[in-house]
Design an enzyme around this catalytic site. Sequence first.
Site, PDB file in Angstrom:
ATOM      1  N   GLY A   1     -13.450   1.481 -11.882  1.00 39.59           N
ATOM      2  CA  GLY A   1     -12.021   1.549 -12.181  1.00 39.59           C
ATOM      3  C   GLY A   1     -11.384   2.832 -11.683  1.00 39.59           C
TER       4      GLY A   1
ATOM      5  N   HIS B   1      -4.959 -27.758  14.530  1.00 39.60           N
ATOM      6  CA  HIS B   1      -6.357 -28.188  14.598  1.00 39.60           C
ATOM      7  C   HIS B   1      -7.017 -27.703  15.895  1.00 39.60           C
ATOM      8  CE1 HIS B   1      -9.765 -30.797  13.744  1.00 39.60           C
ATOM      9  NE2 HIS B   1      -9.744 -31.183  15.017  1.00 39.60           N
TER      10      HIS B   1
ATOM     11  N   THR C   1      -0.749  -0.667  -2.119  1.00 42.69           N
ATOM     12  CA  THR C   1       0.061   0.184  -1.252  1.00 42.69           C
ATOM     13  C   THR C   1       1.412  -0.440  -0.881  1.00 42.69           C
ATOM     14  OG1 THR C   1      -1.880   1.308  -0.353  1.00 42.69           O
ATOM     15  CG2 THR C   1       0.112   1.335   0.998  1.00 42.69           C
TER      16      THR C   1
ATOM     17  N   GLU D   1     -16.333  -4.835  -2.377  1.00 46.72           N
ATOM     18  CA  GLU D   1     -16.127  -4.480  -0.970  1.00 46.72           C
ATOM     19  C   GLU D   1     -17.204  -3.540  -0.461  1.00 46.72           C
ATOM     20  OE1 GLU D   1     -11.267  -4.960  -0.705  1.00 46.72           O
ATOM     21  OE2 GLU D   1     -12.130  -3.009  -1.190  1.00 46.72           O
TER      22      GLU D   1
ATOM     23  N   TYR E   1     -12.740  -5.155  -7.125  1.00 51.68           N
ATOM     24  CA  TYR E   1     -12.673  -5.326  -5.671  1.00 51.68           C
ATOM     25  C   TYR E   1     -13.318  -4.169  -4.929  1.00 51.68           C
ATOM     26  CZ  TYR E   1      -8.618  -2.173  -5.364  1.00 51.68           C
ATOM     27  OH  TYR E   1      -7.790  -1.085  -5.411  1.00 51.68           O
TER      28      TYR E   1
ATOM     29  N   LYS F   1     -11.651   2.223   4.405  1.00 51.94           N
ATOM     30  CA  LYS F   1     -12.461   1.127   3.873  1.00 51.94           C
ATOM     31  C   LYS F   1     -12.465  -0.052   4.840  1.00 51.94           C
ATOM     32  CE  LYS F   1     -10.575  -1.899   1.873  1.00 51.94           C
ATOM     33  NZ  LYS F   1     -10.143  -2.008   0.502  1.00 51.94           N
TER      34      LYS F   1
ATOM     35  N   GLY G   1     -17.588  -4.346 -10.976  1.00 53.56           N
ATOM     36  CA  GLY G   1     -17.414  -5.724 -10.549  1.00 53.56           C
ATOM     37  C   GLY G   1     -16.047  -6.009  -9.981  1.00 53.56           C
TER      38      GLY G   1
ATOM     39  N   CYS H   1      -7.720   2.142   1.495  1.00 53.77           N
ATOM     40  CA  CYS H   1      -7.739   0.884   2.242  1.00 53.77           C
ATOM     41  C   CYS H   1      -7.972   1.034   3.735  1.00 53.77           C
ATOM     42  CB  CYS H   1      -6.458   0.093   1.980  1.00 53.77           C
ATOM     43  SG  CYS H   1      -5.024   1.040   1.496  1.00 53.77           S
TER      44      CYS H   1
ATOM     45  N   THR I   1      -4.040   8.054  -0.940  1.00 54.50           N
ATOM     46  CA  THR I   1      -5.270   7.282  -1.112  1.00 54.50           C
ATOM     47  C   THR I   1      -5.458   6.263  -0.016  1.00 54.50           C
ATOM     48  OG1 THR I   1      -5.289   7.586  -3.517  1.00 54.50           O
ATOM     49  CG2 THR I   1      -6.448   5.665  -2.638  1.00 54.50           C
ATOM     50  N   CYS I   2      -4.436   5.488   0.298  1.00 54.60           N
ATOM     51  CA  CYS I   2      -4.594   4.370   1.233  1.00 54.60           C
ATOM     52  C   CYS I   2      -5.066   4.849   2.603  1.00 54.60           C
ATOM     53  CB  CYS I   2      -3.283   3.605   1.362  1.00 54.60           C
ATOM     54  SG  CYS I   2      -3.403   2.183   2.473  1.00 54.60           S
TER      55      CYS I   2
ATOM     56  N   GLU J   1      -5.792 -25.335   8.330  1.00 54.28           N
ATOM     57  CA  GLU J   1      -5.207 -26.675   8.256  1.00 54.28           C
ATOM     58  C   GLU J   1      -5.557 -27.375   6.942  1.00 54.28           C
ATOM     59  OE1 GLU J   1      -6.974 -29.856  10.814  1.00 54.28           O
ATOM     60  OE2 GLU J   1      -8.289 -28.248  11.511  1.00 54.28           O
TER      61      GLU J   1
ATOM     62  N   ASP K   1       0.646   3.947  -8.013  1.00 53.94           N
ATOM     63  CA  ASP K   1      -0.478   3.788  -8.927  1.00 53.94           C
ATOM     64  C   ASP K   1      -0.388   4.660 -10.165  1.00 53.94           C
ATOM     65  OD1 ASP K   1      -1.278   2.210  -6.844  1.00 53.94           O
ATOM     66  OD2 ASP K   1      -3.248   3.134  -6.578  1.00 53.94           O
TER      67      ASP K   1
ATOM     68  N   ALA L   1       1.593  20.626  -7.007  1.00 53.70           N
ATOM     69  CA  ALA L   1       2.831  20.873  -7.741  1.00 53.70           C
ATOM     70  C   ALA L   1       2.639  20.522  -9.210  1.00 53.70           C
ATOM     71  CB  ALA L   1       3.970  20.059  -7.149  1.00 53.70           C
TER      72      ALA L   1
END
Length: 460
Positions: free
Chosen positions: A264, A439, A313, A184, A180, A51, A178, A48, A42-43, A444, A305, A115
């Site tokens: 989900g 700075h 991940t 995203e 992530y 994405k 709603g 990810c 998936t990742c 900071e 997962d 498998a």
Amino acid sequence: MADYDYDLFVIGAGSGGVRAARLTALDGKKVAVAEEYRVGGTCVIRGCVPKKFMVMASEVSHALEIAEGYGWSFDNAKFDWPTFLEAKDVEIARLSGIYAANLGKAGVELVHGRAVLKDAHTVEIVGKNRTITAEKILIATGGRPWKPEDMPGIEHAITSEEAFHLPELPKRILIAGGGYIAVEFAGIFAGLGVETTLIYRGPNILRGFDDDVRAHLAGEIEKRGIKVVLGCQHEKIEKTATGLVNHLENGMKLEADVVMFATGRIPHVKDLGLEAAGVEMNDEGAIKVDPYSKTTADNIWAIGDVTDRMNLTPVAIREAVAFHQTVYRDNPQHFDYEAVATAVFSQPPVGVVGLSEAEARRSCSKGVDVYVTRFRPMKYAFTGSDERVLMKLVVDADSQRVVGVHIVGPDSPEMIQLAAIAVKAGLTKAQWDATCAVHPTMAEELVTLKEKQSNATSAG
């Protein structure tokens, strides 16, 4: 001792499965891994990594707006979706190839196919007329998007997996969810110029995150042009000549060209043959495991997962390492799920590690000290933008340990990785304060927060 084809057979060549297979093969064991789609899981393939490429592409429009405030001018700047898709797919193919090559270098046999467990030591490769036996089996099949299949018109909706391969950018998109992933992709499509609506059945986005983070991000994404509709959900989707009409429970009708459900993900266990192997699932439909990732079958483990413990991940990779140490190095290990940092690549992004304020109030017996700041980033000084950064520290009032850090704003994922070291190490607020600021930076603020917002005892 029984004679098996392999010492270890891994089902699923995602990040967790690949790491476990490689480590075990490098120890001299005979290992094979089966993958029904593409190596990387998936990742790398549909999560990810692509994405993040989409996020970076979509952020350019905002960067151009900022640049104009600094005196730059751009004529006829435009985005070409097919060009991006081709570049993205070439890079994903390259990364998948690296994963496959690394398996080969370690001596792992890669089996292309699905498998299915036939018993605790036997798997069948569907459609390949091949049956394999193994002394030990590791299940690392990950998760898949979920959508309400019984909802009228749901066949017209896509999930995040199809969003990576849309033949053309829509003019209008409606995203249901709603979490992530929904947030995203809303930022991605809005940044690419798509009229974007986000609807969610709950009272606010990012359930499970700190309430200040949720409220702040909801306001900020609306400043980026995303329409947010809360407290309602779909009744049906109707396909018409002009688009897809979304009928909502509150009576609203919203038309879009594409409807994406990001409601989900569920463990990928369908038709895996778990029952035949004596592997039990928990009440949420995930594979039941002990702290060492062992299932209810003595010779079968599961990571990532598919166990629905912490679906990240890097966590799956750490679970793979712990599995290898426990099973093949006689060094029992289990992953510590406390103070794991995470990022939401929304626009602006979110970085979080540790406890939310509500969680801390429940677990800190003598209350919490909360430090919060909101300010306009220096980057926006010339643009007239009213976008704001949120930074929040949650401190155990008794021990003075910083138990939670929450950031919403540019570069927050980069900042939270380093803040996580301090939280994981259990450093106190005084130690944060003793760290000299860099700075001028946004970071900071994390070491210069002095005024407590509140100090209250646990509500529990």
